[in-house]
Scaffold this active site. Structure first.
Site, short mmCIF file in Angstrom:
data_model
loop_
_atom_site.label_atom_id
_atom_site.label_comp_id
_atom_site.label_asym_id
_atom_site.label_seq_id
_atom_site.Cartn_x
_atom_site.Cartn_y
_atom_site.Cartn_z
N SER A 94 -7.94 12.50 37.09
CA SER A 94 -8.87 11.40 36.85
C SER A 94 -8.41 10.17 37.61
O SER A 94 -7.21 10.00 37.87
CB SER A 94 -8.94 11.09 35.36
N TYR A 108 -5.10 9.85 27.51
CA TYR A 108 -5.81 10.50 28.62
C TYR A 108 -5.18 10.10 29.95
O TYR A 108 -4.86 10.96 30.78
CB TYR A 108 -7.29 10.09 28.59
#
Length: 256
Positions: A148, A161
């Site tokens: 990401s 995350y």
């Protein structure tokens, strides 16, 4: 020299895609099979995996579906053992499965922290370790880890995350250091917000999304196909000299 279509082809390759039952994983399975790969679709939702099977078979390729919970320590070993017994060694591994649990650092539950790392990082490690011996034996392989853009910058309420994806990028480089000599290329694809069901859930706050996009030159979220096409490049012979890289698909966000 191989022709342009041949360089971007994965005809005859076997690709294992985790999180393949919906969203980005399903689109990646579609794109890879359209480019010629047979697909091992791994996910928890059996009914949704059947939808992926239909998509792959409509592209004229074979599809093996395997229901597995990637939070289990033995999931990678069991899945790869089944595939190897039936199809032989895997040529392409796409570690796509991931979860995003948001919350403040001050009160983020430890169980949620552990779950984030177990799915986003540990499962990728275990699947890669399981497929690597076959890739080493055949002296070729492609590993694409879905990371990401948040791996490279901080965002409030996304600590677990972001940390798990930053660690995944580091793990990708370790794969390159240890397996690159065996003609295995491992890279991390790092997309911005992608408009999947998970993306829509994470960005359900329109004001937060507007603020986020205000910092992005492209001014919009990514579509699954735009990320899947990058995965195809990283899975094909066209990327044979690309190894250990964090490939950002972020509309220019991290360039600013």
């Amino acid at each position: 020299m191989r022709s342009l279509p041949e360089r971007f082809s994965v005809v005859g390759k076997k690709a294992l895609v985790t999180g393949a039952s919906r969203g980005l994983g399903q689109t990646i399975s579609d794109v890879l099979s359209a480019a010629g790969a047979d697909i091992v679709a791994v996910g928890r939702d059996v009914a949704a995996l059947e939808e992926t099977r239909k998509i792959v078979e409509n592209n004229g390729r074979k599809c093996m579906t395997i229901a597995a919970d990637l939070r289990a320590v033995d999931a990678g070993e069991k899945v790869v053992a089944q595939v190897t017994a039936e199809w032989g060694a895997i040529d392409i591994l796409v570690n796509n499965a991931g979860i995003c649990i948001s919350g403040s650092l001050l009160d983020f539950p430890v169980d949620d922290w552990d779950a984030s790392f177990n799915v986003n990082l540990r499962a990728a490690f275990l699947f890669a370790r399981a497929v690597a011996p076959g890739m080493i034996a055949q002296k070729s392989g492609k590993i694409i880890n879905l990371s990401s853009q948040i791996s490279n910058f901080a965002m409030p309420d996304h600590s677990a995350y972001g940390a798990s994806k930053a660690a995944l990028n580091a793990l990708t480089k370790s794969m390159t250091a240890e397996w690159g000599a065996h003609n295995i290329q491992a890279n991390a694809a790092c997309p911005t917000a992608v408009w999947t069901s998970m993306g829509a859930e994470v960005w359900s706050d329109e004001a937060a999304l507007k603020k986020f996009l205000g910092n992005m030159p492209a001014g919009r979220v990514a579509q699954p196909l735009e990320v899947a096409d990058v995965v195809l490049f990283l899975a094909s012979a066209a990327s044979d000299m690309v190894n250990g890289q964090d490939v950002f698909v972020d509309g220019g966000y991290t360039a600013l």
